[in-house]
Structures are given as structure tokens and as C-alpha cells.
Scaffold this motif. Structure first.
Motif, PDB file in Angstrom:
ATOM      1  N   LEU A 160      89.393  93.990  34.818  1.00 41.25           N
ATOM      2  CA  LEU A 160      88.076  94.148  34.199  1.00 41.25           C
ATOM      3  C   LEU A 160      87.948  93.277  33.019  1.00 41.25           C
ATOM      4  CD1 LEU A 160      88.218  98.065  33.613  1.00 41.25           C
ATOM      5  CD2 LEU A 160      87.002  96.747  35.499  1.00 41.25           C
ATOM      6  N   THR A 161      86.733  92.550  32.972  1.00 33.25           N
ATOM      7  CA  THR A 161      86.158  91.714  32.068  1.00 33.25           C
ATOM      8  C   THR A 161      85.733  92.474  30.751  1.00 33.25           C
ATOM      9  OG1 THR A 161      83.798  91.638  32.536  1.00 33.25           O
ATOM     10  CG2 THR A 161      85.403  90.005  33.489  1.00 33.25           C
ATOM     11  N   TRP A 162      85.370  92.096  29.454  1.00 34.91           N
ATOM     12  CA  TRP A 162      85.015  92.814  28.576  1.00 34.91           C
ATOM     13  C   TRP A 162      83.808  93.471  28.975  1.00 34.91           C
ATOM     14  CZ3 TRP A 162      87.235  95.271  24.701  1.00 34.91           C
ATOM     15  CH2 TRP A 162      86.550  95.708  23.540  1.00 34.91           C
ATOM     16  N   GLU A 163      82.678  92.694  29.419  1.00 35.18           N
ATOM     17  CA  GLU A 163      81.422  93.136  29.729  1.00 35.18           C
ATOM     18  C   GLU A 163      81.575  94.455  30.604  1.00 35.18           C
ATOM     19  OE1 GLU A 163      77.200  91.802  31.628  1.00 35.18           O
ATOM     20  OE2 GLU A 163      78.576  90.250  30.995  1.00 35.18           O
TER      21      GLU A 163
ATOM     22  N   GLN B   1      97.198  98.624  30.568  1.00 36.37           N
ATOM     23  CA  GLN B   1      98.067  98.001  31.874  1.00 36.37           C
ATOM     24  C   GLN B   1      96.882  98.205  32.874  1.00 36.37           C
ATOM     25  OE1 GLN B   1     100.712  95.984  32.177  1.00 36.37           O
ATOM     26  NE2 GLN B   1      99.757  95.728  34.204  1.00 36.37           N
ATOM     27  N   GLU B   2      96.279  99.387  32.832  1.00 29.55           N
ATOM     28  CA  GLU B   2      95.344  99.860  33.971  1.00 29.55           C
ATOM     29  C   GLU B   2      94.099  98.642  33.772  1.00 29.55           C
ATOM     30  OE1 GLU B   2      92.538 103.697  35.259  1.00 29.55           O
ATOM     31  OE2 GLU B   2      94.225 103.923  34.044  1.00 29.55           O
ATOM     32  N   ILE B   3      93.715  98.599  32.712  1.00 28.02           N
ATOM     33  CA  ILE B   3      92.459  97.711  32.671  1.00 28.02           C
ATOM     34  C   ILE B   3      93.195  96.257  33.136  1.00 28.02           C
ATOM     35  CG2 ILE B   3      91.296  96.248  30.895  1.00 28.02           C
ATOM     36  CD1 ILE B   3      91.457  98.609  28.973  1.00 28.02           C
ATOM     37  N   GLU B   4      94.128  95.787  32.742  1.00 27.50           N
ATOM     38  CA  GLU B   4      94.744  94.594  33.384  1.00 27.50           C
ATOM     39  C   GLU B   4      95.010  94.633  34.805  1.00 27.50           C
ATOM     40  OE1 GLU B   4      98.165  93.083  31.328  1.00 27.50           O
ATOM     41  OE2 GLU B   4      96.883  93.218  29.459  1.00 27.50           O
ATOM     42  N   ASP B   5      95.252  95.678  35.391  1.00 28.06           N
ATOM     43  CA  ASP B   5      95.434  95.910  36.954  1.00 28.06           C
ATOM     44  C   ASP B   5      94.169  95.842  37.639  1.00 28.06           C
ATOM     45  OD1 ASP B   5      98.201  96.141  36.543  1.00 28.06           O
ATOM     46  OD2 ASP B   5      98.078  98.158  36.709  1.00 28.06           O
ATOM     47  N   ARG B   6      93.015  96.219  37.143  1.00 28.23           N
ATOM     48  CA  ARG B   6      91.758  96.525  37.643  1.00 28.23           C
ATOM     49  C   ARG B   6      91.058  95.114  37.151  1.00 28.23           C
ATOM     50  NH1 ARG B   6      89.389 102.448  35.942  1.00 28.23           N
ATOM     51  NH2 ARG B   6      87.695 101.395  36.773  1.00 28.23           N
TER      52      ARG B   6
ATOM     53  N   LEU C 177      84.159  96.361  30.844  1.00 26.46           N
ATOM     54  CA  LEU C 177      84.827  97.598  30.170  1.00 26.46           C
ATOM     55  C   LEU C 177      84.056  97.939  29.172  1.00 26.46           C
ATOM     56  CD1 LEU C 177      87.566  98.511  29.656  1.00 26.46           C
ATOM     57  CD2 LEU C 177      87.805  97.249  27.764  1.00 26.46           C
ATOM     58  N   GLU C 178      83.065  97.376  28.565  1.00 26.46           N
ATOM     59  CA  GLU C 178      82.142  98.137  27.630  1.00 26.46           C
ATOM     60  C   GLU C 178      80.909  98.886  28.136  1.00 26.46           C
ATOM     61  OE1 GLU C 178      80.822  95.253  24.854  1.00 26.46           O
ATOM     62  OE2 GLU C 178      79.790  94.062  26.374  1.00 26.46           O
ATOM     63  N   THR C 179      80.827  98.449  29.639  1.00 27.13           N
ATOM     64  CA  THR C 179      79.655  99.226  30.420  1.00 27.13           C
ATOM     65  C   THR C 179      80.305 100.319  31.420  1.00 27.13           C
ATOM     66  OG1 THR C 179      79.419  97.451  32.097  1.00 27.13           O
ATOM     67  CG2 THR C 179      78.208  97.461  30.045  1.00 27.13           C
ATOM     68  N   LEU C 180      81.483 100.409  31.170  1.00 31.21           N
ATOM     69  CA  LEU C 180      82.200 101.195  32.136  1.00 31.21           C
ATOM     70  C   LEU C 180      81.976 102.806  31.721  1.00 31.21           C
ATOM     71  CD1 LEU C 180      84.370 101.356  34.708  1.00 31.21           C
ATOM     72  CD2 LEU C 180      86.130 101.769  32.811  1.00 31.21           C
ATOM     73  N   VAL C 181      80.767 103.409  32.035  1.00 36.67           N
ATOM     74  CA  VAL C 181      80.348 104.759  31.391  1.00 36.67           C
ATOM     75  C   VAL C 181      80.420 105.619  32.760  1.00 36.67           C
ATOM     76  CG1 VAL C 181      79.373 104.034  29.282  1.00 36.67           C
ATOM     77  CG2 VAL C 181      78.061 104.077  31.551  1.00 36.67           C
ATOM     78  N   ARG C 182      80.364 105.164  34.117  1.00 35.94           N
ATOM     79  CA  ARG C 182      80.155 105.835  35.450  1.00 35.94           C
ATOM     80  C   ARG C 182      81.368 105.933  36.145  1.00 35.94           C
ATOM     81  NH1 ARG C 182      75.132 104.273  33.883  1.00 35.94           N
ATOM     82  NH2 ARG C 182      73.431 105.544  34.128  1.00 35.94           N
TER      83      ARG C 182
END
Length: 188
Positions: A178-181, A171-176, A183-188
Motif C-alpha cells: 500500500l502506498t501512503w495515499e 507487515q500487512e501494509i508492506e505485504d499489500r 493507506l490514508e484512503t483505506l476506509v472501505r
């Protein structure tokens, strides 16, 4: 700096000139304005002629010396990339020298030899995923590396474990949003 004021300060102790008079004051202001412009131009020239300080046209002039312009997001990154390209010389083909100059592509890149003869792996330790401007970056890297080497690129992404530590639920992903790209580069 106001050179008109400085000129007045220099002439005042002489006591010869009436510095409050319109004709003297206006002339000193005009001469001071010209000196201010000269000083400003010299400061810009001094800054832009030095690669370690250049911000605009000085970087463009140095970049014009090369076939390809490094991909850089800031003046500081462009200065580092151009300095790395300028370090390339006839003895730049050791792994250490290549790693020193490979950042000439504009981002921090690292080259490692592989077990397979004639093959190297290039990675981007500070950039998750594929770096922006990768087409130009890869051309610069392949111009720097010896032509007989096969170049493989290594990209890294967030792991599921790291993702679970950063995000509590889907749900947090949907609220923010975030696209897949993203999400997969969300390291910082």
C-alpha cells in the motif's frame, strides 16, 4: 426480435402465399431484416433521448450544453450529474438548492455555511481524500456557487483507530504494498 418470422406469422392465416417458397421467404426475410434494423435504431434513439436512460451519445449531447463536463466514473453517475446541472435555475441560491445541484460536478458533494460570513465549506462525504479529477470538479462547483462566496474544501481520511481495526500490523501494509495515499484512503 425477428420481423421476418413475424411477417410469416401474419401472412400464414391468409393461405394465399406459399411462405416456404424461396422467392416469398427470401423477400420476407429481407423486409424483416430492414424492420429489425429500424426497430433497433428506434430503440437506441428512444434510450439516448431520455436522460434517465442514456448511456453513450445521449449523455455527450446533454453534456455539450454546459461549459464544463462533469467528472463521472459511470453512465449512472453522469446521468445524475447532468440532471443536477439541469435543475439549476434563478432560485438555486438557497443552501438546500445548492446542495441539490452541487452534485452536478460528478461526485456527491455537500456545502455547509460557516461562522465566517461569505464562506462555505464543500466536502465529499463518499470520497475519502481528494476526489479524482478535482481540478475540473472544483471549477464546476465554483461555477455553481455564487461568485461572492469564499469556498474552502474539506477532505477526510482514515483515522488511526480505523486503521488499527482494518490492519493488524505494519507487515500487512508492506505485504499489500500500500502506498501512503492508498493507506490514508483505506476506509472501505
Amino acid at each position: 426480435m425477428n420481423h421476418g418470422v413475424l411477417l410469416r406469422q401474419l401472412l400464414e392465416p391468409l393461405g394465399v402465399y406459399d411462405l416456404s417458397a424461396l422467392w416469398n421467404g427470401s423477400e420476407l426475410d429481407a423486409q424483416g431484416l430492414v424492420l429489425d434494423r429500424v426497430c433497433s435504431t428506434l430503440e437506441e434513439l428512444s434510450r439516448e433521448a431520455d436522460l434517465t436512460q442514456a448511456e453513450t451519445w445521449g449523455l455527450d449531447r446533454v453534456a455539450a450544453l454546459f461549459t464544463r463536463k462533469p467528472v463521472a466514473d459511470s453512465a449512472e453517475m453522469m446521468r445524475r450529474a447532468l440532471a443536477a446541472l439541469l435543475r439549476i435555475g434563478g432560485d438555486s441560491f438557497t443552501l438546500e438548492a445548492i446542495n441539490d445541484t452541487i452534485s452536478g460536478c460528478g461526485v456527491h458533494a455537500h456545502v455547509d455555511e460557516t461562522e465566517e460570513p461569505g464562506t462555505v465549506v464543500v466536502s465529499f462525504p463518499d470520497v475519502p481524500g481528494v476526489p479524482k479529477g478535482f481540478d475540473e470538479i472544483s471549477k464546476i462547483i465554483e461555477d455553481i456557487l455564487p461568485a461572492h462566496l469564499l469556498v474552502r474544501y474539506y477532505y477526510w481520511y482514515i483515522t488511526w483507530e480505523q486503521l488499527e481495526q482494518k490492519i493488524a500490523s505494519w507487515q500487512e501494509i508492506e505485504d499489500r504494498k500500500l502506498t501512503w495515499e492508498q493507506l490514508e484512503t483505506l476506509v472501505r
